[in-house]
Design a protein around this motif. Structure first.
Motif, mmCIF file in Angstrom:
data_model
loop_
_atom_site.group_PDB
_atom_site.id
_atom_site.type_symbol
_atom_site.label_atom_id
_atom_site.label_comp_id
_atom_site.label_asym_id
_atom_site.label_seq_id
_atom_site.Cartn_x
_atom_site.Cartn_y
_atom_site.Cartn_z
ATOM 1 N N HIS A 111 -49.361 33.205 20.986
ATOM 2 C CA HIS A 111 -49.209 34.514 20.340
ATOM 3 C C HIS A 111 -49.413 34.392 18.833
ATOM 4 C CE1 HIS A 111 -47.411 38.315 19.048
ATOM 5 N NE2 HIS A 111 -46.585 37.614 18.276
ATOM 6 N N ASP A 149 -44.057 41.248 29.531
ATOM 7 C CA ASP A 149 -45.502 41.217 29.319
ATOM 8 C C ASP A 149 -46.235 41.438 30.640
ATOM 9 O OD1 ASP A 149 -46.014 40.656 26.471
ATOM 10 O OD2 ASP A 149 -44.888 38.817 26.845
ATOM 11 N N SER A 167 -41.848 35.766 29.810
ATOM 12 C CA SER A 167 -43.047 36.623 29.823
ATOM 13 C C SER A 167 -42.883 37.794 30.784
ATOM 14 C CB SER A 167 -44.275 35.793 30.225
ATOM 15 O OG SER A 167 -44.076 35.217 31.518
ATOM 16 N N THR A 198 -54.988 31.615 27.307
ATOM 17 C CA THR A 198 -53.790 30.813 27.505
ATOM 18 C C THR A 198 -54.157 29.360 27.801
ATOM 19 O OG1 THR A 198 -52.652 32.751 28.375
ATOM 20 C CG2 THR A 198 -51.654 30.614 28.809
ATOM 21 N N TYR A 237 -46.855 29.300 25.264
ATOM 22 C CA TYR A 237 -47.044 30.748 25.393
ATOM 23 C C TYR A 237 -46.785 31.445 24.054
ATOM 24 C CZ TYR A 237 -46.578 35.394 27.532
ATOM 25 O OH TYR A 237 -46.736 36.715 27.864
ATOM 26 N N GLY A 259 -48.568 38.913 24.474
ATOM 27 C CA GLY A 259 -47.524 37.897 24.585
ATOM 28 C C GLY A 259 -46.337 38.161 23.685
ATOM 29 N N LEU A 265 -49.828 40.620 29.016
ATOM 30 C CA LEU A 265 -49.965 39.187 29.235
ATOM 31 C C LEU A 265 -51.303 38.732 28.646
ATOM 32 C CD1 LEU A 265 -48.055 37.237 30.849
ATOM 33 C CD2 LEU A 265 -49.697 37.423 32.730
#
Length: 237
Positions: free
Chosen positions: A204, A221, A218, A233, A200, A212, A227
């Motif tokens: 970013h 976010d 998260s 992702t 994750y 993110g 998100l």
């Protein structure tokens, strides 16, 4: 695409060069150089020393300070369960502060000389050299300065006996954040939760840098709609 008229010399101290990039700074700073060897910031060895921090200095310095403040609330008559709730509240407040700083300060758009220079010092250097292990955690001197407004904010919003535990909890949240951040870059997690958190965060850095912003989770976010898109992702897996 902004034309980059000024060329940064990576073999010379960077801090007072990046301001000359002007509008090209935003694009330049988000083109990462993946090397464990960090750049030189200043010509002065003293100022250069202040920018470099080993990760373990964070828990060694700040965990005793956090425990000291938490114990103050115990001495003022609060029970251990009450103090535990205060500490948890402080950690939650920190996670929101962590998200807010990352989103609104660390990713501020700038094109002026001093704006670029300031941004590079506080966060741009991390995006340009994401694997620089000595500039991944916040220097203790800078953290000490930032503790003063955080303490006053907590003091304003709470009572005299709950302020120390809430502040200590926030400081504990900061320690967790900085150690987690270092681990996400340099650790090799085998468990599912930290593995996904690492993906994750690296997503970013290398794919969608305006989403993110959470480091330790998260959560915010999801709350504030930053998100990363699920397809992006998935590509990072």
């Amino acid at each position: 695409m902004v034309v980059q008229s000024f060329i940064v010399d990576l073999n010379k101290p960077l801090v007072f060069q990046v301001g000359h990039l002007g509008e090209a700074y935003e694009e330049w700073v988000h083109q990462p150089i993946v090397s464990k060897e960090g750049p030189k910031f200043f010509g002065s060895d003293f100022w250069e020393f202040l920018t470099r921090t080993v990760w373990w200095a964070i828990p060694v310095i700040w965990l005793p300070v956090a425990c000291f403040f938490i114990f103050q609330s115990v001495q003022m008559g609060h029970t251990l369960p009450q103090v535990a709730l205060m500490v948890a509240g402080g950690i939650i407040v920190w996670t929101l502060l962590e998200y807010s700083l990352h989103r609104f300060l660390f990713h501020i758009k700038t094109s002026s000389y001093w704006g670029n220079t300031f941004h590079y010092l506080i966060h741009g250097c991390h995006h340009k050299h994401p694997m620089d292990g000595l500039r991944l955690v916040f220097p203790p001197a800078a953290t000490a300065i930032l503790c003063f407004p955080f303490w006053n904010l907590v003091k304003l919003l709470s009572t005299p006996s709950t302020t120390p535990a809430l502040f200590g909890g926030g400081l504990l949240g900061y320690v967790i954040y900085d150690c987690t951040h270092y681990y996400l870059h340099h650790g090799q997690p085998s468990q599912e939760v930290p593995r996904q958190l690492k993906k994750y965060h690296l997503n970013h850095h290398f794919r969608i840098q305006d989403k993110g912003f959470g480091i330790t989770s998260s959560l915010w976010d999801k709350v504030f709609g930053t998100l990363p898109p699920s397809k992006v992702t998935e590509k990072s897996r």
